[in-house]
Scaffold this motif. Structure first.
Motif, short mmCIF file in Angstrom:
data_model
loop_
_atom_site.label_atom_id
_atom_site.label_comp_id
_atom_site.label_asym_id
_atom_site.label_seq_id
_atom_site.Cartn_x
_atom_site.Cartn_y
_atom_site.Cartn_z
N GLY A 331 41.73 41.36 42.17
CA GLY A 331 41.99 42.78 42.05
C GLY A 331 42.09 43.57 41.41
O GLY A 331 41.41 43.62 39.81
N GLY A 332 42.25 44.51 40.95
CA GLY A 332 41.95 45.89 40.11
C GLY A 332 43.31 46.60 39.78
O GLY A 332 43.03 47.58 39.19
N ASN A 333 44.75 46.04 40.22
CA ASN A 333 46.00 46.84 39.82
C ASN A 333 46.00 46.36 37.52
O ASN A 333 46.89 45.68 37.92
CB ASN A 333 46.67 46.10 40.93
CG ASN A 333 46.60 47.04 41.48
OD1 ASN A 333 46.35 48.12 42.38
ND2 ASN A 333 46.90 45.59 43.08
N VAL A 334 45.22 47.09 36.90
CA VAL A 334 45.39 46.59 35.72
C VAL A 334 45.88 47.41 34.88
O VAL A 334 45.57 48.78 34.84
CB VAL A 334 43.94 45.72 34.99
CG1 VAL A 334 42.59 47.33 35.19
CG2 VAL A 334 44.09 46.00 33.54
N ASP A 335 46.72 47.44 33.67
CA ASP A 335 47.29 48.00 32.80
C ASP A 335 46.54 48.31 31.10
O ASP A 335 47.33 47.31 31.36
CB ASP A 335 48.75 47.88 33.01
CG ASP A 335 49.68 49.08 31.44
OD1 ASP A 335 48.55 49.96 31.35
OD2 ASP A 335 50.53 48.89 31.67
N LEU A 336 45.73 49.64 31.40
CA LEU A 336 45.02 49.15 30.03
C LEU A 336 45.42 48.98 29.33
O LEU A 336 44.81 49.07 28.13
CB LEU A 336 44.03 50.09 30.68
CG LEU A 336 42.72 50.19 31.75
CD1 LEU A 336 41.36 51.00 32.09
CD2 LEU A 336 41.39 48.70 31.81
#
Length: 349
Positions: A331-336
């Motif tokens: 997945g790529g749902n990241v809060d940077l």
């Protein structure tokens, strides 16, 4: 990063009796179920690309093939299982809709899949779920039902919805339709790179890793399947090592999509296939996340990068599982803004 699915104390309810009219809901899916799922969901999900990275190959000591599920619709592999479950419903079940309790990637995936079929979707979320996650799930057409932030409240609220509406529950991982859908990522990976000797995938509740094992071993029994897990929440490793499912002693992790525990069903799949689990530290997960983003220019969440961290740890010990290894970037749902900075280690950490 999306909050994890809650830890479970036992097998979760399901309101459907059969998978495809062939497999009882209490049984895990077969590789044929995974293959049928691939056909069923083809028009509803992306066939994600497979990438390579010379720097990662050098670091690990083998050829690494990254299955880019972070580029999937809704930003994770979860859309595969949700779409397969929704499209498996008969017309009467579909009319009553689907429901789940989730504050993570499964919520958005189920909402998207239900909208795609044009059926109702209700998602129970804790009142403290991030507003961005609630808004994203609602934007896909789901009715959000808020509850107290406890597992008991989530389950009781969902039970009331199921009783009132007759909706079908689609569990994030303890559902053979979902497991079969998740296994389609491995089928695609093996079709694109047929000479793979091993696949590494993250493990939480076990839907993705179970589906991966079923798909891989149904294609070639010699393919090694390895699960990747944070050492801080290594219940899957301890469960499989001890021969019985456990959730005792878990803490917290930056890979907050990997905090759920195996169900009886997913534990059985992994146990029966003798799946190995590689547990990695928080520092290794953070370093892997930054490494992937810096060297491949792909934004991944720590839960997905955990599989890279596990392969790097194996490679550092000289134990890369094969000459060609597939890794599922889940997945790529990241809060940077919440991602810790690098620890200062050089690129060859």
């Amino acid at each position: 990063m999306p909050p994890s699915e809650p830890r479970r104390s036992g097998r979760d309810r399901s309101t459907s009796d059969h998978l495809d009219g062939r497999t009882a809901i209490g049984d895990p899916p077969s590789v044929d179920d995974v293959r049928r799922a691939a056909v069923r969901i083809a028009s509803g999900v992306r066939r994600t690309p497979v990438m390579t990275c010379a720097a990662l190959d050098e670091l690990v000591g083998c050829r690494v093939h990254l299955k880019c599920e972070h580029l999937q619709r809704t930003g994770s592999f979860k859309i595969r299982g949700a779409t397969n479950a929704v499209r498996s419903l008969d017309d009467e079940q579909a009319r009553r809709g689907v429901a789940a309790h989730s504050s993570g990637n499964h919520a958005a995936a189920l909402a998207f899949a239900a909208r795609d079929r044009g059926i109702p979707c209700r998602v129970v979320m804790p009142a403290d779920a991030p507003l961005s996650k609630r808004e994203a799930t609602a934007a896909y057409g789901a009715e959000i039902v808020l509850c107290e932030p406890t597992l008991e409240a989530r389950e009781s609220t969902l039970a009331e919805i199921l009783e009132r509406t007759g909706a079908t529950e689609v569990h994030p991982y303890d559902d053979p339709r979902v497991i079969a859908g998740q296994g389609t990522a491995a089928l695609e990976l093996l079709a694109d790179v047929p000479h793979l000797g091993a696949i590494v995938a993250p493990v939480s509740g076990g839907g993705l890793l179970s589906g991966t094992a079923i798909a891989a071993h149904g294609t070639d029994r010699e393919i090694e399947v390895v699960g990747a897990e944070p050492a801080a929440v290594d219940d899957a490793r301890r469960s499989l090592a001890g021969g019985r499912r456990t959730s005792e002693g878990n803490g917290d992790s930056i890979a907050d999509g990997l905090l759920a525990v195996l169900s009886d069903r997913t534990f059985g799949v992994l146990r029966d296939r003798a799946i190995a689990i590689e547990a990695v530290t928080e520092e290794e997960i953070v370093e892997a996340t930054w490494f992937v983003m810096e060297r491949t220019k792909q934004v991944v969440e720590p839960s997905g990068a955990t599989a890279v961290a596990a392969l790097v740890a194996m490679g550092r010990r000289g134990e890369a599982p094969a000459a060609d290894v597939g890794v599922i970037l889940s997945g790529g749902n990241v809060d940077l803004d919440r991602l810790p900075p690098r620890t200062g280690r050089p690129a060859r950490w």
